[in-house]
Design an enzyme around this catalytic site. Structure first.
Site, PDB file in Angstrom:
ATOM      1  N   TRP A 113      -7.444 -19.412 -44.026  1.00  0.00           N
ATOM      2  CA  TRP A 113      -8.307 -20.034 -45.657  1.00  0.00           C
ATOM      3  C   TRP A 113      -7.138 -20.807 -46.451  1.00  0.00           C
ATOM      4  O   TRP A 113      -7.440 -20.553 -47.792  1.00  0.00           O
ATOM      5  CB  TRP A 113      -8.376 -18.555 -46.738  1.00  0.00           C
ATOM      6  CG  TRP A 113      -6.967 -17.423 -46.573  1.00  0.00           C
ATOM      7  CD1 TRP A 113      -6.201 -17.856 -47.787  1.00  0.00           C
ATOM      8  CD2 TRP A 113      -5.678 -16.534 -44.604  1.00  0.00           C
ATOM      9  NE1 TRP A 113      -4.683 -16.895 -47.758  1.00  0.00           N
ATOM     10  CE2 TRP A 113      -4.916 -16.403 -45.842  1.00  0.00           C
ATOM     11  CE3 TRP A 113      -6.206 -16.953 -43.747  1.00  0.00           C
ATOM     12  CZ2 TRP A 113      -3.835 -15.186 -45.464  1.00  0.00           C
ATOM     13  CZ3 TRP A 113      -5.356 -15.517 -43.139  1.00  0.00           C
ATOM     14  CH2 TRP A 113      -4.199 -15.680 -44.109  1.00  0.00           C
ATOM     15  N   HIS A 118      -0.538 -15.210 -32.843  1.00  0.00           N
ATOM     16  CA  HIS A 118      -1.090 -15.706 -33.791  1.00  0.00           C
ATOM     17  C   HIS A 118       0.555 -16.686 -35.318  1.00  0.00           C
ATOM     18  O   HIS A 118       0.764 -17.335 -35.427  1.00  0.00           O
ATOM     19  CB  HIS A 118      -1.721 -14.600 -35.153  1.00  0.00           C
ATOM     20  CG  HIS A 118      -1.406 -14.593 -36.583  1.00  0.00           C
ATOM     21  ND1 HIS A 118      -2.692 -14.948 -37.245  1.00  0.00           N
ATOM     22  CD2 HIS A 118      -0.724 -15.179 -37.025  1.00  0.00           C
ATOM     23  CE1 HIS A 118      -2.581 -14.770 -38.412  1.00  0.00           C
ATOM     24  NE2 HIS A 118      -0.998 -15.220 -38.890  1.00  0.00           N
ATOM     25  N   GLU A 119       1.269 -15.826 -34.752  1.00  0.00           N
ATOM     26  CA  GLU A 119       2.728 -16.298 -34.529  1.00  0.00           C
ATOM     27  C   GLU A 119       3.226 -17.673 -33.943  1.00  0.00           C
ATOM     28  O   GLU A 119       3.841 -18.257 -35.010  1.00  0.00           O
ATOM     29  CB  GLU A 119       3.808 -14.869 -34.708  1.00  0.00           C
ATOM     30  CG  GLU A 119       3.534 -13.833 -35.714  1.00  0.00           C
ATOM     31  CD  GLU A 119       3.331 -14.097 -37.140  1.00  0.00           C
ATOM     32  OE1 GLU A 119       3.713 -14.433 -37.314  1.00  0.00           O
ATOM     33  OE2 GLU A 119       2.210 -13.061 -37.203  1.00  0.00           O
ATOM     34  N   GLY A 166       4.165  -9.016 -37.597  1.00  0.00           N
ATOM     35  CA  GLY A 166       4.866 -10.149 -37.487  1.00  0.00           C
ATOM     36  C   GLY A 166       5.601 -10.934 -38.414  1.00  0.00           C
ATOM     37  O   GLY A 166       4.890 -10.553 -39.446  1.00  0.00           O
ATOM     38  N   HIS A 198       2.274 -20.482 -35.562  1.00  0.00           N
ATOM     39  CA  HIS A 198       2.419 -20.703 -37.144  1.00  0.00           C
ATOM     40  C   HIS A 198       3.653 -21.702 -36.060  1.00  0.00           C
ATOM     41  O   HIS A 198       3.935 -21.937 -37.096  1.00  0.00           O
ATOM     42  CB  HIS A 198       3.434 -19.323 -37.913  1.00  0.00           C
ATOM     43  CG  HIS A 198       2.048 -18.346 -38.364  1.00  0.00           C
ATOM     44  ND1 HIS A 198       0.891 -19.630 -39.603  1.00  0.00           N
ATOM     45  CD2 HIS A 198       1.825 -17.259 -38.862  1.00  0.00           C
ATOM     46  CE1 HIS A 198       0.595 -18.676 -40.265  1.00  0.00           C
ATOM     47  NE2 HIS A 198       1.171 -17.088 -39.760  1.00  0.00           N
ATOM     48  N   THR A 250      -1.190 -10.625 -32.163  1.00  0.00           N
ATOM     49  CA  THR A 250      -0.228 -11.075 -33.132  1.00  0.00           C
ATOM     50  C   THR A 250       0.487 -12.263 -32.627  1.00  0.00           C
ATOM     51  O   THR A 250       1.158 -13.061 -33.015  1.00  0.00           O
ATOM     52  CB  THR A 250       0.752  -9.288 -33.783  1.00  0.00           C
ATOM     53  OG1 THR A 250      -0.173  -8.649 -33.780  1.00  0.00           O
ATOM     54  CG2 THR A 250       1.801 -10.019 -34.138  1.00  0.00           C
TER      55      THR A 250
HETATM   56  N1  ARG Z   1       0.210 -10.390 -40.600  1.00  0.00           N
HETATM   57  C1  ARG Z   1       0.729 -11.764 -39.699  1.00  0.00           C
HETATM   58  C2  ARG Z   1       1.389 -12.616 -40.123  1.00  0.00           C
HETATM   59  O1  ARG Z   1       0.726 -13.195 -41.228  1.00  0.00           O
HETATM   60  C3  ARG Z   1       0.449 -10.896 -38.966  1.00  0.00           C
HETATM   61  C4  ARG Z   1      -1.112 -10.749 -38.660  1.00  0.00           C
HETATM   62  C5  ARG Z   1      -1.882 -10.549 -37.008  1.00  0.00           C
HETATM   63  N2  ARG Z   1      -3.283 -10.473 -37.089  1.00  0.00           N
HETATM   64  C6  ARG Z   1      -4.282  -9.690 -35.898  1.00  0.00           C
HETATM   65  N3  ARG Z   1      -4.451  -9.431 -35.084  1.00  0.00           N
HETATM   66  N4  ARG Z   1      -2.293  -9.022 -34.362  1.00  0.00           N
HETATM   67  O2  ARG Z   1       1.916 -13.001 -40.115  1.00  0.00           O
HETATM   68 ZN    ZN Z   2       0.233 -15.825 -40.430  1.00  0.00          ZN
HETATM   69 CA    CA Z   3      -9.449 -20.656 -49.083  1.00  0.00          CA
END
Ligand code: ARG
Ligand code: ZN
Ligand code: CA
Length: 254
Positions: free
Chosen positions: A175, A163-164, A124, A167, A160
């Site tokens: 991190w 998390h999105e 995502g 953002h 996902t």
């Molecule tokens: N790679 C994506 C991002 O940085 C989402 C990561 C989601 N992780 C999960 N365990 N569903 O926005």
């Molecule tokens: Zn992310």
């Molecule tokens: Ca760091």
């Protein structure tokens, strides 16, 4: 904002194959996960290690499929679009009918959530507050949408989107997006300094950046661990999301 904010969501299902034309049940399972996670009601919240338990926080945000479309007509809150594009990238093409996607609904009133097949293992991506209206919202790949249908382990619990949407409400990666360095920040005070992203299912404690004894808050939604390992936002992250709702996203939700 005081109390709880309800955000109307429009899900744009953009499908190249019948399998990508995901079911209403799969979409409902995604909305359910968002509601559990953003209210700190997720059943797996109790797995947070004791030294971090007091950091767990209720974001006071709920999500519902939009009941009214931009013209004022009744809607299911779901749009469905067949596309000739076999796998989208992170270039926002899915967000415009001119490039094989679906146009957003006004981003000041709706959270636009596109579900399509993302190529290259991308789960995502999201746009932070303050960007162009035409591309505002979040995109998730259909195999990481919700917890039934085409959702596929280890990204089959709807995290996902959690998390999105984090953002989209201005949260940074925990991190600090500095590779594996110890100088980057997520601009949140109660998250420990952390080297790089964690993946899979780390065990407690996982140390970096002199953060002993408790180590990384790898079970946070803004790390990169598996869906069954991410289980919490912190109070500081909630403050940052609520600041976005009070400011740059003040027009959305009730
Ligand atoms: N790679 C994506 C991002 O940085 C989402 C990561 C989601 N992780 C999960 N365990 N569903 O926005
Ligand atoms: Zn992310
Ligand atoms: Ca760091």
């Amino acid at each position: 904002r005081t109390g709880c904010t309800t955000i109307p969501v429009v899900v744009h299902v953009v499908h190249h194959s019948d399998a990508e034309d995901i079911s209403e049940e799969q979409i409902a399972s995604q909305i359910e996960t968002l509601n559990a996670d953003f209210r700190n009601l997720n059943a797996d919240g109790g797995t947070v290690p004791e030294p971090f338990a007091l950091l767990r926080a209720d974001a006071r945000i709920t999500f519902e499929l939009a009941g009214t479309d931009p013209d004022g007509a009744a809607t299911s809150g779901i749009t469905r679009t067949r596309t000739s594009v076999n796998g989208f990238g992170a270039d926002d093409a899915v967000k415009s009918s001119a490039t094989g996607g679906a146009d957003p609904w006004p981003s000041g009133q709706y959270l636009n959530l596109w579900v399509c097949r993302l190529a290259g293992g991308l789960l995502g991506y999201a746009q932070f507050p303050g960007g162009p209206d035409e591309t505002d919202g979040v995109v998730i790949t259909h195999t990481a949408c919700g917890s039934t249908g085409t959702a596929s382990a280890p990204f089959d619990l709807g995290r996902t989107a959690t998390h999105e949407v984090g953002h989209w409400l201005n949260l940074r990666h925990i991190w600090g997006d500095d590779g594996s360095g110890c100088h980057g920040s997520d601009f949140v005070e109660d998250t420990p300094n952390q080297g790089g992203p964690n993946a899979g299912k780390p065990s407690f404690p996982t140390l970096s950046c002199d953060n002993a004894p408790d180590g990384d808050l790898f079970m946070n939604y803004m790390d990169y661990v598996d869906d069954d390992t991410m289980t919490m936002f912190t109070h500081g992250q909630v403050t940052r999301m609520q600041t976005a709702l009070a400011g740059v996203r003040s027009s959305i939700g009730t």
